[in-house]
Scaffold this active site. Structure first.
Site, PDB file in Angstrom:
ATOM      1  N   ASP A 162       0.820  -1.091   0.107  1.00  0.00           N
ATOM      2  CA  ASP A 162       0.043   0.105  -0.007  1.00  0.00           C
ATOM      3  C   ASP A 162       0.978   1.280   0.070  1.00  0.00           C
ATOM      4  OD1 ASP A 162       0.815  -0.819   2.660  1.00  0.00           O
ATOM      5  OD2 ASP A 162      -0.891   0.295   3.448  1.00  0.00           O
TER       6      ASP A 162
ATOM      7  N   HIS B  66       8.340  -0.673  12.629  1.00  0.00           N
ATOM      8  CA  HIS B  66       7.265  -1.283  12.055  1.00  0.00           C
ATOM      9  C   HIS B  66       7.858  -2.982  11.959  1.00  0.00           C
ATOM     10  CE1 HIS B  66       3.330  -1.586  10.002  1.00  0.00           C
ATOM     11  NE2 HIS B  66       4.003  -1.592   8.911  1.00  0.00           N
TER      12      HIS B  66
ATOM     13  N   ASP C 114       3.960   4.005   8.608  1.00  0.00           N
ATOM     14  CA  ASP C 114       3.624   3.048   9.403  1.00  0.00           C
ATOM     15  C   ASP C 114       4.702   2.826  10.692  1.00  0.00           C
ATOM     16  OD1 ASP C 114       2.191   2.592   7.303  1.00  0.00           O
ATOM     17  OD2 ASP C 114       2.270   0.511   7.208  1.00  0.00           O
TER      18      ASP C 114
END
EC number: 3.1.26.11
Length: 305
Positions: free
Chosen positions: A65, A133, A196
Site C-alpha cells: 500500500d 514497524h 507505519d
C-alpha cells in the site's frame, strides 16, 4: 510554492472513498512524491499533479500500500517524456522489491538510486530516521536552513537601498552595516512524513518543530492493542507525538478501512495534541504552508545602537 497534496489516505486496502497512500509535496523547485500506493497515477490526474513535476520519489517501506503504484508513475513519466533525473529513496533492505517494481515500468525516466540503511541526511535538505514497524521503515523530513528576514524600516534608517540590499544578504556586511543589524532571525520551514510505526524516538525526531507533519492514524484509541500488534499508531498517540514535538499542523492519514467516518479519529488526536492543529485528511486535499515564523523582533532604534 510550498504545498502538500494528498493523493490517498487508506491503509492496506482502498475503500470507495479513499485510495491507497500517496502524498505529493511541492517544495520550491522540487516535487517529492511519497509512498505511491496502487492507483497513484490516476489520483495525480485528479489532483492536477503532472508526472513532470516529480523530482524525487521517497518510499518509507516496501509494503504494497506504500509502493505498488511506483511502476505506473514511472511508466507515465516515460509516456510524458520526462527528461530530468528522478531521485529514488528507499530502505536498502527493500532493494529486491524496488528493483522488481521499477523493472515493471520498462524504459522509464533517468532514475538515480539512493538506498539508505540508517538515520541521517540522504540529500540536501532531506533526512530520514528509522521508525518501528514490522519491516525496515523510515520516515522523511524536509527542511530549509534558518535565515533572516530583512526589516524595511531598519534598512531605510541604515541607508541600504537598491543593489546594496542583495550585496548585504550575500556578504553579510555593507559599509559597516551588518545583516544582523537590519534583520531578525527566521526559522526555516520543515515538513515530516511519519508512516507505519509504533511510538518511537524516530517519529519524535522527524516531527520536532515541523510546520506540517503527516502522520499515520490507522486505528482509533479503542484499538490500541491492534495498533501495538501490527506496529501502528492510534489517533491519540499521533496527537500526543505531534504535541510533544511542537508541530504546527498534524495531518492524519492511513486510515483503516473499518472507519467510514474518520471524524472521531481527528477528535481523539486533537484531545491530546495541545496547541497543534489537527486535520483528518481526505483524498485530494491540499494544505498550503504557513508564512515563515520570525523568531524575534528587534526593538533597538537602528544599526549600531
Amino acid at each position: 510554492m510550498r504545498e502538500l497534496v494528498v493523493l490517498g489516505t487508506s491503509s492496506q486496502v482502498p475503500t470507495r472513498a479513499r485510495n491507497h497512500n500517496g502524498y505529493f509535496l511541492r517544495w520550491d523547485g522540487d516535487g517529492l512524491l511519497f509512498d505511491p500506493g496502487e492507483g497513484t497515477q490516476r489520483q495525480m490526474i485528479h489532483a492536477g499533479v503532472a508526472s513532470s513535476q516529480v523530482t524525487r520519489i521517497c518510499l518509507t517501506h516496501v509494503h504494497g500500500d506504500h509502493c505498488f503504484g511506483l511502476p505506473g508513475v514511472l511508466a507515465r513519466m516515460a509516456v510524458d517524456q520526462v527528461t530530468h533525473p528522478v531521485h529514488l529513496h528507499y530502505p536498502a533492505s527493500g532493494e529486491e522489491t524496488v528493483r522488481a517494481l521499477t523493472g515493471l515500468a520498462g524504459a522509464g525516466p533517468d532514475l538515480r538510486w539512493h538506498p539508505h540503511g540508517g538515520a541521517g541526511d540522504v540529500a540536501d535538505g532531506l533526512e530520514v530516521a528509522p521508525l518501528r514497524h514490522r519491516v525496515e521503515t523510515y520516515g522523511y523530513r524536509v527542511r530549509e536552513p534558518d535565515g533572516r528576514t530583512l526589516l524595511p524600516d531598519l534598512l531605510t534608517a541604515a541607508g541600504i537601498t537598491g543593489l546594496d540590499v542583495g550585496r548585504l544578504q550575500r556578504e553579510g556586511q555593507v559599509g559597516g552595516v551588518r545583516l544582523a543589524d537590519v534583520s531578525v532571525p527566521r526559522r526555516g520551514q520543515s515538513f515530516a512524513l511519519v508512516m507505519d510505526t509504533a511510538v518511537c524516538d524516530g517519529a519524535r525526531r522527524l516531527a520536532e518543530g515541523t510546520d506540517v507533519v503527516v502522520m499515520e492514524s490507522t486505528f482509533a484509541d479503542e484499538e490500541a492493542g491492534l495498533a501495538a500488534e501490527y506496529g501502528h499508531l492510534t489517533a491519540g498517540q499521533a496527537g500526543a507525538l505531534a504535541s510533544e514535538a511542537g508541530a504546527g499542523l498534524l495531518v492524519l492519514t492511513h486510515f483503516s478501512s473499518r472507519y467510514a467516518d474518520v471524524a472521531p479519529l481527528r477528535e481523539q488526536a486533537q484531545a491530546r495534541a495541545g496547541a497543534t492543529r489537527v486535520v483528518a485528511a481526505a483524498d485530494l486535499d491540499r494544505y498550503a504552508f504557513p508564512r515563515r515564523r520570525e523568531l524575534r523582533r528587534r526593538t533597538s532604534p537602528g544599526p549600531g545602537a
